[in-house]
Design a protein around this motif. Structure first.
Motif, PDB file in Angstrom:
ATOM      1  N   ALA A 179      -8.825   5.845  -3.556  1.00 38.24           N
ATOM      2  CA  ALA A 179      -7.431   5.624  -3.926  1.00 38.24           C
ATOM      3  C   ALA A 179      -6.452   6.490  -3.137  1.00 38.24           C
ATOM      4  O   ALA A 179      -5.311   6.078  -2.909  1.00 38.24           O
ATOM      5  CB  ALA A 179      -7.243   5.864  -5.426  1.00 38.24           C
TER       6      ALA A 179
ATOM      7  N   ARG B  80       1.813   1.740  -3.574  1.00 36.97           N
ATOM      8  CA  ARG B  80       0.665   2.230  -4.330  1.00 36.97           C
ATOM      9  C   ARG B  80       0.346   3.686  -4.002  1.00 36.97           C
ATOM     10  O   ARG B  80       0.205   4.529  -4.897  1.00 36.97           O
ATOM     11  CB  ARG B  80      -0.569   1.360  -4.033  1.00 36.97           C
ATOM     12  CG  ARG B  80      -1.756   1.636  -4.966  1.00 36.97           C
ATOM     13  CD  ARG B  80      -3.077   1.224  -4.339  1.00 36.97           C
ATOM     14  NE  ARG B  80      -3.395   2.018  -3.158  1.00 36.97           N
ATOM     15  CZ  ARG B  80      -3.899   3.252  -3.198  1.00 36.97           C
ATOM     16  NH1 ARG B  80      -4.120   3.847  -4.354  1.00 36.97           N
ATOM     17  NH2 ARG B  80      -4.179   3.898  -2.084  1.00 36.97           N
TER      18      ARG B  80
ATOM     19  N   THR C  76      -7.116  -7.531  -5.740  1.00 38.43           N
ATOM     20  CA  THR C  76      -6.291  -6.337  -5.556  1.00 38.43           C
ATOM     21  C   THR C  76      -4.818  -6.699  -5.580  1.00 38.43           C
ATOM     22  O   THR C  76      -3.989  -5.989  -6.164  1.00 38.43           O
ATOM     23  CB  THR C  76      -6.639  -5.643  -4.231  1.00 38.43           C
ATOM     24  OG1 THR C  76      -8.052  -5.453  -4.162  1.00 38.43           O
ATOM     25  CG2 THR C  76      -5.966  -4.293  -4.123  1.00 38.43           C
TER      26      THR C  76
ATOM     27  N   ARG D 162      -6.896  -3.125   1.985  1.00 33.84           N
ATOM     28  CA  ARG D 162      -7.411  -3.374   0.633  1.00 33.84           C
ATOM     29  C   ARG D 162      -6.714  -4.586   0.010  1.00 33.84           C
ATOM     30  O   ARG D 162      -7.259  -5.245  -0.866  1.00 33.84           O
ATOM     31  CB  ARG D 162      -7.260  -2.126  -0.244  1.00 33.84           C
ATOM     32  CG  ARG D 162      -5.858  -1.812  -0.689  1.00 33.84           C
ATOM     33  CD  ARG D 162      -5.800  -0.651  -1.697  1.00 33.84           C
ATOM     34  NE  ARG D 162      -5.981   0.658  -1.076  1.00 33.84           N
ATOM     35  CZ  ARG D 162      -7.007   1.456  -1.339  1.00 33.84           C
ATOM     36  NH1 ARG D 162      -7.937   1.078  -2.198  1.00 33.84           N
ATOM     37  NH2 ARG D 162      -7.091   2.634  -0.758  1.00 33.84           N
TER      38      ARG D 162
ATOM     39  N   GLU E   6       0.823  -1.205   0.000  1.00 35.85           N
ATOM     40  CA  GLU E   6       0.000   0.000   0.000  1.00 35.85           C
ATOM     41  C   GLU E   6       0.863   1.263   0.000  1.00 35.85           C
ATOM     42  O   GLU E   6       0.471   2.288  -0.560  1.00 35.85           O
ATOM     43  CB  GLU E   6      -0.947  -0.006   1.206  1.00 35.85           C
ATOM     44  CG  GLU E   6      -1.863   1.203   1.325  1.00 35.85           C
ATOM     45  CD  GLU E   6      -2.914   1.313   0.215  1.00 35.85           C
ATOM     46  OE1 GLU E   6      -3.848   2.114   0.388  1.00 35.85           O
ATOM     47  OE2 GLU E   6      -2.811   0.614  -0.830  1.00 35.85           O
TER      48      GLU E   6
ATOM     49  N   TRP F  95      -8.915   1.188  -7.422  1.00 33.46           N
ATOM     50  CA  TRP F  95      -8.582   1.183  -5.997  1.00 33.46           C
ATOM     51  C   TRP F  95      -9.552   2.126  -5.296  1.00 33.46           C
ATOM     52  O   TRP F  95      -9.298   3.336  -5.247  1.00 33.46           O
ATOM     53  CB  TRP F  95      -7.141   1.655  -5.771  1.00 33.46           C
ATOM     54  CG  TRP F  95      -6.167   1.222  -6.834  1.00 33.46           C
ATOM     55  CD1 TRP F  95      -5.859   1.874  -7.984  1.00 33.46           C
ATOM     56  CD2 TRP F  95      -5.379   0.025  -6.835  1.00 33.46           C
ATOM     57  NE1 TRP F  95      -4.933   1.171  -8.707  1.00 33.46           N
ATOM     58  CE2 TRP F  95      -4.611   0.036  -8.026  1.00 33.46           C
ATOM     59  CE3 TRP F  95      -5.226  -1.036  -5.936  1.00 33.46           C
ATOM     60  CZ2 TRP F  95      -3.725  -0.988  -8.357  1.00 33.46           C
ATOM     61  CZ3 TRP F  95      -4.337  -2.048  -6.268  1.00 33.46           C
ATOM     62  CH2 TRP F  95      -3.600  -2.025  -7.451  1.00 33.46           C
TER      63      TRP F  95
END
Length: 463
Positions: free
Chosen positions: A382, A336, A395, A389, A333, A379
């Motif tokens: 996001a 991301r 995912t 998530r 994460e 997502w």
């Protein structure tokens, strides 16, 4: 602007410097929506420069033209893909070697492994990947020791003291990479300081200096860059010689290269790539992960509970890393949310299609990862940091598709995941990470995304 500047914007040099010079230029229209060239010579280069970064240019491009859009880089057509669905269509038949390595080799003027026999390049790639994996196993205790040294330092700070996160993580990453790559000579802090000076000089110009051609307009900056590159190469050559001549002790990354029947030039180049990319990716992954934890109390508490359950009062071991599933979700994460590596690219060697659009052969196709990673349709929410998530299998698969986890991830990122896991476990086990009130983090998008200014946190001892 100079022709070299045209071809030197971030990930475009993955293939442009090494491959596109071999093909004739073309103004062929492809029917994909996008920008017409602003200038005959430079295409839309000035538009990229005016946007601040290639990533920010692509964000605006896709907002205007949709998930598939085109623009011109000099006289080269570039197609950018900004949705998971389009990337899925394009990636599956177009897997190639690691783009980060190819990009850096092109920027540095290295050719081995960029253009050559496919079988030879594949073998060298596997040797590189296996070398990093073996070095991680052999040097796990070194990484653990460096993490504990940082913990001991932070443990002495009063809660009111601000911790300069970027400064400390860069130093930690440099020590981790140099000792894992080249061995015990880098246990000397003075060697690491010299390495960092040269690394920073090289990386700053690769990340920014070429994007606007400014390095070409400053003879002093170009001289300093070339001197730093030469000094770095001399350090690596010295390390190669030392690893050849004496009993090396614990196995390091360079040993795998030396055992792989590579030329000294190839060993030098691969060691340079790992040293540059490994330090930058590891440092910034750790910076963003700790910053997000400090600003996400619930996530930090959940990580502390997992670390306590998995490790208990015993030592952290390699075997326990695989049991830290929530820590792994935090790092995914982090990658991301921060858009850690915002751009990747592939050469369209043969004519291809995405949806109803035809992509002409010899077109450079950008994967606008930073755009995709912030897409609310892929997502939900996001812009919110939410490791949970990744409890969802789909995912996880989406992130793997982008080359940011799983079998497609670049070896430098795999290295960074392990180092960051060790560091987070050591720190969170003993300290609470706290935000600095009123701090606003601005982001700098280059080859690897970093904070524009120093990031600050505070720490307190766990009771």
């Amino acid at each position: 602007m100079l022709d070299f500047a045209i071809f030197a914007v971030t990930f475009l040099l993955i293939l442009v410097g090494a491959v596109l010079y071999l093909y004739p230029s073309s103004r062929q229209a492809c029917g994909i929506p996008g920008l017409a060239p602003t200038e005959e010579k430079d295409g839309n280069l000035q538009d990229v420069v005016n946007s601040g970064s290639l990533h920010e240019f692509l964000v605006n491009l896709h907002e205007r033209f949709g998930p598939v859009a085109s623009f011109w880089f000099g006289r080269r057509l570039v197609v950018s893909l900004g949705s998971l669905d389009l990337l899925r269509q394009h990636i599956n038949p177009n897997k190639t070697s690691d783009p980060f390595q190819m990009m850096l080799k092109s920027l540095l003027g290295y050719q081995s492994g960029v253009i050559g026999e496919a079988a030879e390049s594949h073998l060298q790639k596997k040797l590189y990947e296996n070398g990093i994996s073996k070095a991680l196993q052999s040097n796990f205790n070194i990484i653990l020791k460096l993490s504990e040294e940082l913990l001991a330092k932070w443990n002495t700070y009063p809660q009111s003291q601000h911790v300069p996160l970027c400064q400390h993580m860069l130093g930690f990453a440099m020590k981790s990479v140099t000792q894992t790559a080249m061995g015990s000579s880098f246990e000397d802090d003075q060697e690491v300081i010299r390495f960092r000076k040269n690394h920073d000089a090289i990386w700053s110009e690769i990340g920014k200096g070429y994007i606007d051609g400014s390095i070409e307009r400053s003879s002093n900056r170009k001289r300093l860059y070339e001197e730093a590159l030469m000094e770095m190469e001399n350090v690596l050559k010295k390390a190669i010689k030392e690893r050849k001549l004496k009993n090396p002790g614990r196995h390091v990354f360079m040993d795998s290269l030396l055992q792989g029947n590579l030329s000294d030039k190839q060993v030098l180049e691969d060691s340079m790539i790992f040293s540059l990319a490994g330090c930058a990716i590891t440092a910034n992954l750790c910076i963003w992960a700790i910053y997000f934890l400090a600003t996400s109390e619930g996530v930090q508490d959940k990580l502390y509970k997992e670390v306590t359950r998995v490790i208990g009062k015993g030592p952290l071991t390699v075997e326990k890393l695989d049991q830290l599933s929530y820590c792994r979700q935090i790092l995914w994460e982090t990658v991301r949310t921060a858009s850690l590596t915002p751009i990747s690219a592939r050469l369209q060697e043969l004519e291809g299609r995405v949806d109803q659009h035809t992509i002409p052969k010899e077109t450079l196709v950008l994967y606008a990862l930073g755009v995709v990673l912030q897409d609310n349709t892929a997502w939900p929410s996001a812009y919110r940091f939410d490791p949970d998530r990744f409890s969802d299998e789909t995912t996880k698969q989406n992130l793997s598709l982008l080359g940011l986890s799983g079998s497609l991830e670049c070896p430098e990122l795999r290295f960074a995941y392990v180092v960051a896991t060790v560091l987070l476990c050591v720190i969170v086990r003993k300290l609470n990470l706290l935000p600095v009130k009123g701090q606003v983090m601005e982001t700098k998008f280059e080859l690897v995304t970093s904070p524009k200014e120093e990031a600050w946190i505070t720490v307190s001892k766990r009771s």
